[in-house]
Design a protein around this motif. Structure first.
Motif, PDB file in Angstrom:
ATOM      1  N   GLN A 177       0.859  -1.186   0.000  1.00 28.11           N
ATOM      2  CA  GLN A 177       0.000   0.000   0.000  1.00 28.11           C
ATOM      3  C   GLN A 177       0.897   1.238   0.000  1.00 28.11           C
ATOM      4  OE1 GLN A 177      -2.735   0.351   3.269  1.00 28.11           O
ATOM      5  NE2 GLN A 177      -3.665   2.198   2.457  1.00 28.11           N
ATOM      6  N   PHE A 178       0.427   2.286  -0.641  1.00 33.12           N
ATOM      7  CA  PHE A 178       1.125   3.566  -0.594  1.00 33.12           C
ATOM      8  C   PHE A 178       0.064   4.655  -0.612  1.00 33.12           C
ATOM      9  CE2 PHE A 178       0.672   2.421  -4.992  1.00 33.12           C
ATOM     10  CZ  PHE A 178       0.232   3.579  -5.599  1.00 33.12           C
ATOM     11  N   GLY A 179       0.452   5.850  -0.150  1.00 37.36           N
ATOM     12  CA  GLY A 179      -0.499   6.952  -0.124  1.00 37.36           C
ATOM     13  C   GLY A 179       0.177   8.266   0.225  1.00 37.36           C
ATOM     14  N   ARG A 180      -0.646   9.337   0.155  1.00 30.99           N
ATOM     15  CA  ARG A 180      -0.155  10.682   0.454  1.00 30.99           C
ATOM     16  C   ARG A 180      -1.247  11.445   1.190  1.00 30.99           C
ATOM     17  NH1 ARG A 180       3.163  12.857  -4.729  1.00 30.99           N
ATOM     18  NH2 ARG A 180       4.202  10.925  -5.183  1.00 30.99           N
ATOM     19  N   GLN A 181      -0.819  12.384   2.028  1.00 40.89           N
ATOM     20  CA  GLN A 181      -1.780  13.252   2.709  1.00 40.89           C
ATOM     21  C   GLN A 181      -1.089  14.567   3.052  1.00 40.89           C
ATOM     22  OE1 GLN A 181      -3.954  11.501   5.955  1.00 40.89           O
ATOM     23  NE2 GLN A 181      -4.487  13.484   6.815  1.00 40.89           N
ATOM     24  N   ASP A 182      -1.773  15.690   2.777  1.00 39.87           N
ATOM     25  CA  ASP A 182      -1.243  17.013   3.123  1.00 39.87           C
ATOM     26  C   ASP A 182      -1.553  17.320   4.585  1.00 39.87           C
ATOM     27  OD1 ASP A 182      -0.303  17.492   0.545  1.00 39.87           O
ATOM     28  OD2 ASP A 182      -2.234  18.314  -0.116  1.00 39.87           O
ATOM     29  N   VAL A 183      -0.547  17.824   5.302  1.00 39.46           N
ATOM     30  CA  VAL A 183      -0.711  18.161   6.727  1.00 39.46           C
ATOM     31  C   VAL A 183       0.021  19.465   7.015  1.00 39.46           C
ATOM     32  CG1 VAL A 183      -0.932  15.753   7.480  1.00 39.46           C
ATOM     33  CG2 VAL A 183       1.327  16.827   7.408  1.00 39.46           C
ATOM     34  N   THR A 184      -0.281  20.055   8.167  1.00 39.84           N
ATOM     35  CA  THR A 184       0.423  21.244   8.647  1.00 39.84           C
ATOM     36  C   THR A 184       1.032  20.919  10.000  1.00 39.84           C
ATOM     37  OG1 THR A 184      -1.106  22.707   7.501  1.00 39.84           O
ATOM     38  CG2 THR A 184       0.207  23.672   9.279  1.00 39.84           C
ATOM     39  N   VAL A 185       2.339  21.071  10.108  1.00 37.45           N
ATOM     40  CA  VAL A 185       3.057  20.804  11.355  1.00 37.45           C
ATOM     41  C   VAL A 185       3.113  22.101  12.149  1.00 37.45           C
ATOM     42  CG1 VAL A 185       5.260  20.114  12.377  1.00 37.45           C
ATOM     43  CG2 VAL A 185       4.402  18.960  10.318  1.00 37.45           C
ATOM     44  N   VAL A 186       2.681  22.017  13.424  1.00 35.01           N
ATOM     45  CA  VAL A 186       2.734  23.166  14.324  1.00 35.01           C
ATOM     46  C   VAL A 186       3.691  22.839  15.461  1.00 35.01           C
ATOM     47  CG1 VAL A 186       0.394  23.938  13.739  1.00 35.01           C
ATOM     48  CG2 VAL A 186       0.728  22.358  15.632  1.00 35.01           C
ATOM     49  N   ALA A 187       4.020  23.843  16.270  1.00 34.46           N
ATOM     50  CA  ALA A 187       4.911  23.626  17.409  1.00 34.46           C
ATOM     51  C   ALA A 187       4.224  22.680  18.393  1.00 34.46           C
ATOM     52  CB  ALA A 187       5.243  24.948  18.069  1.00 34.46           C
ATOM     53  N   GLY A 188       4.989  21.812  19.004  1.00 30.26           N
ATOM     54  CA  GLY A 188       4.423  20.842  19.955  1.00 30.26           C
ATOM     55  C   GLY A 188       4.310  19.472  19.313  1.00 30.26           C
ATOM     56  N   ASN A 189       3.373  18.666  19.840  1.00 25.33           N
ATOM     57  CA  ASN A 189       3.185  17.293  19.352  1.00 25.33           C
ATOM     58  C   ASN A 189       2.112  17.268  18.271  1.00 25.33           C
ATOM     59  OD1 ASN A 189       5.034  16.247  21.209  1.00 25.33           O
ATOM     60  ND2 ASN A 189       3.487  16.231  22.819  1.00 25.33           N
ATOM     61  N   ASN A 190       2.433  16.648  17.143  1.00 27.70           N
ATOM     62  CA  ASN A 190       1.499  16.501  16.011  1.00 27.70           C
ATOM     63  C   ASN A 190       1.281  15.030  15.780  1.00 27.70           C
ATOM     64  OD1 ASN A 190       1.466  19.397  14.576  1.00 27.70           O
ATOM     65  ND2 ASN A 190       3.498  19.018  15.376  1.00 27.70           N
ATOM     66  N   GLN A 191       0.022  14.571  15.761  1.00 25.22           N
ATOM     67  CA  GLN A 191      -0.302  13.183  15.480  1.00 25.22           C
ATOM     68  C   GLN A 191      -1.239  13.110  14.284  1.00 25.22           C
ATOM     69  OE1 GLN A 191      -1.527  10.952  18.884  1.00 25.22           O
ATOM     70  NE2 GLN A 191       0.211  11.602  20.119  1.00 25.22           N
ATOM     71  N   PHE A 192      -0.839  12.373  13.284  1.00 30.18           N
ATOM     72  CA  PHE A 192      -1.627  12.231  12.070  1.00 30.18           C
ATOM     73  C   PHE A 192      -1.937  10.758  11.855  1.00 30.18           C
ATOM     74  CE2 PHE A 192       1.206  15.906  11.400  1.00 30.18           C
ATOM     75  CZ  PHE A 192       0.246  16.905  11.368  1.00 30.18           C
ATOM     76  N   VAL A 193      -3.218  10.435  11.696  1.00 30.71           N
ATOM     77  CA  VAL A 193      -3.649   9.078  11.390  1.00 30.71           C
ATOM     78  C   VAL A 193      -4.144   9.089   9.953  1.00 30.71           C
ATOM     79  CG1 VAL A 193      -5.251   7.235  11.988  1.00 30.71           C
ATOM     80  CG2 VAL A 193      -4.297   8.688  13.793  1.00 30.71           C
ATOM     81  N   ILE A 194      -3.507   8.245   9.135  1.00 35.14           N
ATOM     82  CA  ILE A 194      -3.878   8.216   7.721  1.00 35.14           C
ATOM     83  C   ILE A 194      -4.206   6.803   7.273  1.00 35.14           C
ATOM     84  CG2 ILE A 194      -2.663  10.296   7.092  1.00 35.14           C
ATOM     85  CD1 ILE A 194      -0.329   8.660   6.198  1.00 35.14           C
TER      86      ILE A 194
END
Length: 194
Positions: A177-194
């Motif tokens: 499997q492969f994929g892409r997702q646009d996100v914005t990283v901010v200061a602190g902890n960033n958690q992205f579920v894709i």
């Protein structure tokens, strides 16, 4: 049909027009002198007014008083320090015959704004298979690559900004499997579920 002009314009010009006589010239000279004197007086008054305003301003900045022993003292307020964005103010008291008092400490600087964050990427579809996920963060802050077991990849010290998460995994038995997702990283902890 021809019309005649009843006026002859040549006859309207006076070959000897009246000129200003001696009394008129004298009146004009007196008026010019009066206007010149008024202008000089107004210029002097304006200069005097500027000096008076300046003196009042300086007097407002420097306060002169007397102490119990009859000697004068002067209080001077320091200007705000605008080069660093912080306001620093100190008051110095000088009394004749004594040393000046130490200045108050400057206000602490504002805390620095965080410019990096940590990122955790979790790929839900890879968790069931327990496979290793490869992930990359691609953006203006750079490209960051990592791998993680059970579908989770962690990054640290990522500059804040817009990124694209690009991931892939291979289970070893042919499932990929492969994929892409646009996100914005901010200061602190960033958690992205894709």
């Amino acid at each position: 049909m021809t019309t005649e002009n009843p006026f002859e314009f040549e006859s309207l010009s006076d070959p000897t027009p009246p000129g200003a006589g001696r009394p008129t010239r004298e009146a004009v000279r007196r008026r010019a002198g009066t206007l010149q004197r008024r202008r000089r007086v107004m210029q002097g008054a304006g200069a005097f007014g500027c000096v008076a305003i300046l003196a009042v301003g300086v007097g407002a900045l420097v306060t002169v008083g007397s102490t119990s022993n009859g000697k004068g003292s002067v209080d001077v307020a320091a200007a705000a320090d605008t080069t660093k964005g912080a306001s620093a103010s100190a008051t110095t008291s000088v009394v004749a015959g004594t040393a000046p008092a130490p200045a108050a400490p400057a206000a602490p600087a504002a805390p620095a704004v965080a410019t990096a964050g940590s990122v955790t990427v979790t790929v839900n579809s890879a968790v069931e298979g327990g496979v290793t996920v490869n992930a990359r963060l691609v953006g203006a802050g750079g490209t960051f690559s990592g791998s993680g077991a059970n579908g989770t990849v962690s990054f640290s010290d990522i500059p804040v900004g817009a990124y694209q998460i690009r991931y892939d995994w291979d289970s070893g038995d042919g499932a990929t499997q492969f994929g892409r997702q646009d996100v914005t990283v901010v200061a602190g902890n960033n958690q992205f579920v894709i």
